[in-house]
Scaffold this motif. Structure first.
Motif, PDB file in Angstrom:
ATOM      1  N   ASN A   9       0.876  -1.167   0.000  1.00 10.81           N
ATOM      2  CA  ASN A   9       0.000   0.000   0.000  1.00 10.81           C
ATOM      3  C   ASN A   9       0.916   1.221   0.000  1.00 10.81           C
ATOM      4  N   TYR A  10       0.895   1.988  -1.079  1.00 12.16           N
ATOM      5  CA  TYR A  10       1.803   3.118  -1.230  1.00 12.16           C
ATOM      6  C   TYR A  10       0.992   4.407  -1.238  1.00 12.16           C
ATOM      7  N   ALA A  11       1.366   5.342  -0.407  1.00 13.79           N
ATOM      8  CA  ALA A  11       0.703   6.650  -0.350  1.00 13.79           C
ATOM      9  C   ALA A  11       1.780   7.726  -0.397  1.00 13.79           C
ATOM     10  N   ASN A  12       1.445   8.839  -0.987  1.00  9.10           N
ATOM     11  CA  ASN A  12       2.382   9.962  -1.051  1.00  9.10           C
ATOM     12  C   ASN A  12       1.639  11.207  -0.563  1.00  9.10           C
ATOM     13  N   TYR A  13       2.051  11.711   0.570  1.00  5.97           N
ATOM     14  CA  TYR A  13       1.469  12.933   1.123  1.00  5.97           C
ATOM     15  C   TYR A  13       2.246  14.120   0.594  1.00  5.97           C
ATOM     16  N   ARG A  14       1.522  15.139   0.108  1.00  8.28           N
ATOM     17  CA  ARG A  14       2.160  16.330  -0.464  1.00  8.28           C
ATOM     18  C   ARG A  14       1.667  17.575   0.257  1.00  8.28           C
ATOM     19  N   PRO A  52       6.590  10.143   1.007  1.00  6.75           N
ATOM     20  CA  PRO A  52       6.051   8.854   0.567  1.00  6.75           C
ATOM     21  C   PRO A  52       6.048   7.862   1.732  1.00  6.75           C
ATOM     22  N   ILE A  53       5.008   7.062   1.792  1.00  7.68           N
ATOM     23  CA  ILE A  53       4.877   6.073   2.857  1.00  7.68           C
ATOM     24  C   ILE A  53       4.584   4.720   2.224  1.00  7.68           C
ATOM     25  N   ASP A  54       5.370   3.717   2.602  1.00  4.85           N
ATOM     26  CA  ASP A  54       5.170   2.357   2.120  1.00  4.85           C
ATOM     27  C   ASP A  54       4.675   1.498   3.270  1.00  4.85           C
ATOM     28  N   ASP A  55       3.657   0.721   2.998  1.00  7.26           N
ATOM     29  CA  ASP A  55       3.138  -0.219   3.986  1.00  7.26           C
ATOM     30  C   ASP A  55       3.139  -1.596   3.344  1.00  7.26           C
TER      31      ASP A  55
END
Length: 65
Positions: A9-14, A52-55
């Motif tokens: 699950n990849y999310a990128n907070y900007r 970026p956050i990787d789970d």
């Protein structure tokens, strides 16, 4: 054949910003929601930072006979 599988699950907070002109600031302060939305829609946003956050999920072993 054997393989390992997992889900990611990849999310990128900007964090972005737009500096208002003096005219836009005066329009913003009127409180008119339509004018504010127009300013937001027309803004050329600048990237301030991102994270970026990787789970990674659990690794599963699969073996086909």
């Amino acid at each position: 054949m054997a393989k390992l599988t997992r889900t990611v699950n990849y999310a990128n907070y900007r964090w972005e910003e737009y500096i208002l002109t003096d005219e836009q600031l005066a329009q913003w302060k009127t409180g008119d929601e339509d004018v504010r939305q127009d300013i937001i829609d027309d803004a050329d946003w600048d990237l301030v930072r991102d994270k970026p956050i990787d789970d990674y999920g659990d690794v599963e072993f699969q073996e086909n006979d």
